[in-house]
Design an enzyme around this catalytic site. Structure first.
Site, PDB file in Angstrom:
ATOM      1  N   TYR A 473       1.687  40.814 -44.998  1.00 34.24           N
ATOM      2  CA  TYR A 473       2.868  41.568 -45.443  1.00 34.24           C
ATOM      3  C   TYR A 473       2.947  42.922 -44.742  1.00 34.24           C
ATOM      4  CZ  TYR A 473       6.523  43.338 -48.514  1.00 34.24           C
ATOM      5  OH  TYR A 473       7.692  43.851 -49.002  1.00 34.24           O
ATOM      6  N   SER A 553      10.243  38.714 -46.355  1.00 32.85           N
ATOM      7  CA  SER A 553      10.857  40.013 -46.594  1.00 32.85           C
ATOM      8  C   SER A 553      10.360  41.006 -45.536  1.00 32.85           C
ATOM      9  CB  SER A 553      10.547  40.479 -48.020  1.00 32.85           C
ATOM     10  OG  SER A 553      11.336  41.574 -48.385  1.00 32.85           O
ATOM     11  N   ASP A 636      20.653  35.854 -51.590  1.00 33.60           N
ATOM     12  CA  ASP A 636      19.672  36.918 -51.388  1.00 33.60           C
ATOM     13  C   ASP A 636      20.412  38.241 -51.242  1.00 33.60           C
ATOM     14  OD1 ASP A 636      17.646  38.639 -50.762  1.00 33.60           O
ATOM     15  OD2 ASP A 636      16.744  37.370 -49.230  1.00 33.60           O
ATOM     16  N   HIS A 671      16.118  36.030 -53.125  1.00 29.04           N
ATOM     17  CA  HIS A 671      15.006  36.556 -52.344  1.00 29.04           C
ATOM     18  C   HIS A 671      13.695  35.843 -52.654  1.00 29.04           C
ATOM     19  CE1 HIS A 671      13.610  39.528 -49.545  1.00 29.04           C
ATOM     20  NE2 HIS A 671      12.682  39.979 -50.362  1.00 29.04           N
TER      21      HIS A 671
END
Length: 699
Positions: A473, A553, A636, A671
């Protein structure tokens, strides 16, 4: 352009060719922006209009191509059957007690949404409380519990549709399970902070019709809603008419003494305001100014407030503040800064429960409210723990423990004795003795040591030919800690190696680790990820033709940046709901809140580094990019699908090789939060089919 790749027949020999249909001829226009004298073409700007007929036609055409490709993979249905088997077992979350009742969720295995139950006492008969599956026919409505009234009679809960961040708030009388008539609309990122016969919550003004999923959200406000009244009668509590780009949140201490208001200009850094609700003439006043540091109120001790803060302590500390003398020089230190990052502090049972991260794994230490250390809580193993915190009169907690090879397991913790006992073991049939997890440290480009978890079957050979799934991430203070994944089991069963590095940008090592991967230092995050792959190749775990990279994301940005910077290092790229247009991300929904993390193309000094790594703007002709499956969703409204649309269109335009460049666009999904089980399995089926096919994994 027709491309062909070989499908593997049960992993034995090459079989029929997979024929990739011709990509749509995506219309290009002459849209160009001028950034400080640099002209940047944006020919697919029209795809930002996600509700237009033209965009819908494009989406349908892209999905048709993707599904045509995936349908030719001979073991796709076998993968779906195995994933369905893996998912299909009864699940139950750790209970928590509110008043007379224990609350918990259950899922019989394949229910789209988990169902809320209550029971009076642990041995009592369970009662159905709230079933989200009854709210829609397709299970796309999800429920979140927001807050309980102080007398424990009422619950405020939110319902979100099709994965959107927008939600409506409703009220339930707990004992009768009666839903009240109250309905609060246009809430987003809101809690419900109760005071007496009502609660504080956050909302936006109603958006322009047709723009709810893409228009920028401005001027969030805090209101007070009284039970039984219409939303139009709600009392405005707090706003800032001078700054449209602020988030506001509200909390109330357990004894209802203080109202605490949070204001933030983005996803990190905030100010705090406070009001003494005991004082009838009390006004809302500034407690801690923003927005350079992160602050959160834990609870109050009489007329003072316990604050968790990184002001003057990059790994965070706990201090006691007198609201009448809130200046930092008057703070009383309760829990001093540690060498370990303080992830969070809960209160319950009259104590403080500090959750620290030690090399990305949870450590819990119990303190009294004066800061005296009571004990370090003995946990079942190295992993991730949640559930330490509750009400002041609690005598026990139920916490959840997980790691890469341990499904979520619930323990009962006796506060007085300081002892954990097993309460409920996962019903999943999985032998974790067949797998091993190790944590290593490797050097990134600048010499920084980065920790990395490696999970695989015992006895693998380091022959440089193992398939690897590299996931990370790297941003927004998000710490990736050990956790079990049902979907990932499929990959591990077939000899795959799962790898999870703790990149800079997270908070595994406190705010310094976060700041080393944000703004003009964002390239460090990509270097860390690339360094992880290079380490795995060097140490003979794998080779570039066997590496798949994945992230969602901000992690989608990570994948997009790394596949464009080092395409030869990876075979498969899976950018999910990614932030891929770094020049325009801040113009949609809540994207403005990420400027504190990324910077903004409105500033020249930020533009100069954003353009260097923005995935959309670094796709080049003549480069052999990895096989790519972009995933996004039509609802989203966090990272709008336009990012993925424009990235896919540009890849398909410029890439001339044989690797597939596909996009999968989910309908009635957002999302990721609240996605129904059926859609989770379908999505996992398509992703793993794509990975197995392109890494040539035997089935």
């Amino acid at each position: 352009m027709y491309l062909s790749v070989f499908a593997c027949n049960q992993g034995k020999k090459p079989a029929e060719k997979i024929t990739l249909m011709k990509y749509p001829e995506t219309i290009k226009d002459s849209t160009t922006d001028n950034y400080f004298g640099t002209k940047i073409a944006d020919p697919y700007r029209w795809l930002e209009n996600d509700t237009s007929a033209e965009t819908k036609k494009w989406v349908d055409a892209e999905n048709k191509i993707t599904q045509n490709y995936l349908s030719q993979i001979p073991y796709r249905e076998a993968i779906k059957r195995r994933l369905t088997e893996i998912w299909n077992y009864p699940k139950e979350t750790a209970p928590f007690k509110v008043g007379e009742y224990y609350f918990f969720t259950k899922n019989d295995g394949l229910q789209n949404q988990s169902v809320w139950f209550i029971k009076k006492g642990l041995g009592a008969e369970e009662e159905l409380f709230l079933d989200p599956n009854t709210l829609t026919a397709d299970g796309t409505a999800s429920v979140s519990l927001l807050g309980f009234s102080n007398d424990k009679k009422y619950l405020a809960y939110a319902v979100a549709q099709s994965g959107s961040d927008w939600s409506n708030i409703y009220i339930m009388e707990i004992a009768t399970k009666k839903k009240l008539t109250d309905e609060l609309k246009w809430t987003k990122f809101s809690g419900a902070a109760w005071k007496g016969d009502g609660f504080y919550y956050s909302r936006y003004d109603e958006p322009v019709k047709g723009m709810a999923l893409s228009a920028a959200n401005k001027f969030q406000k805090v209101y007070f809603h009284k039970l039984g009244e219409a939303q139009t009668a709600d009392r405005l509590i707090f706003e800032d008419k001078t700054n449209p780009n602020l988030y506001f949140g509200a909390d109330v201490t357990e004894d209802e003494r203080f109202l605490v208001l949070y204001a933030s200009a983005g996803t990190s850094g905030n100010s705090l305001y406070v009001q003494d609700l005991k004082d009838t003439d009390g006004k809302i006043s500034l407690l801690v100014k923003g927005f350079e540091n992160n602050h959160s109120i834990i609870n109050n001790v009489g007329s003072k407030l316990l604050l968790n803060t990184d002001l003057g302590a990059q790994n965070k500390q706990v201090v006691l503040i007198d609201p009448k003398k809130p200046e930092p020089e008057n703070w009383e230190k309760i829990i001093p800064e540690s060498e370990l990052a303080l992830e969070g502090v809960g209160s319950g049972g009259g104590f403080l429960w500090a959750s620290y991260l030690k090399d990305a794994s949870t450590n819990i230490i119990q303190f009294d409210v004066t800061g005296k250390k009571i004990r370090e809580v003995k946990l079942p193993d190295i992993g991730t723990v949640s559930g330490f915190g509750g009400f002041k009169d609690d005598s026990e907690f139920f916490y959840s423990f997980t790691n890469f090879t341990t499904p979520g397991t619930t323990y009962r913790y006796n506060i007085g004795k300081g002892e954990s006992t097993l309460y409920r073991k996962s019903a999943l049939k999985f032998n974790n003795e067949d797998y091993e997890t190790k944590q290593i440290f490797y050097s990134s480009k600048d010499g920084t040591k980065v920790p990395m978890f490696i999970v695989h079957k015992k006895g693998i050979k380091l022959d440089g030919n193992n398939p690897v799934f590299l996931y990370a991430y790297g941003g927004f203070q998000v710490s990736l800690t050990p956790a079990f994944s049902l979907s990932r089991m499929l990959f591990l069963e077939h000899g795959g190696i799962y790898v999870q590095p703790s990149l800079r940008g997270g908070s595994e090592y406190g705010e310094a680790w976060h700041k080393a991967g944000m703004l003009e230092k964002k390239q460090n995050v990509f270097d860390d990820f690339i360094g992880a792959a290079e380490y795995l190749v060097k140490e003979k775990y794998t080779n570039p033709s066997k590496i798949a990279i994945s992230g969602g994301s901000n992690g989608g940005l990570l994948v997009g940046a790394c596949m464009t910077q080092r395409p030869e290092l990876f075979k498969v790229a899976l950018p999910a709901v990614g932030v891929l247009d770094m020049l325009r991300y801040h113009k949609f929904t809540v994207g403005w809140g990420w400027v504190v993390e990324y910077g903004s193309s409105n500033k020249k000094e930020d533009f100069d580094y954003l353009i260097k790594y923005s995935p959309l703007h670094n796709i080049k002709l003549g480069v052999n990019y990895p096989a790519t499956l972009i995933t996004t969703a039509d609802h989203d409204d966090r990272v709008v699908p336009a990012h993925s649309f424009k990235f896919a269109a540009t890849l398909q335009e410029k890439y001339k090789g044989e690797n597939p460049m596909l996009i999968r666009i989910e309908t009635k999904a957002g999302h990721g939060a609240g996605k129904p089980t059926a859609k989770l399995i379908d999505e996992a089926t398509d992703i793993w089919s794509f990975v197995f096919q392109n890494l040539e994994i035997k089935w």
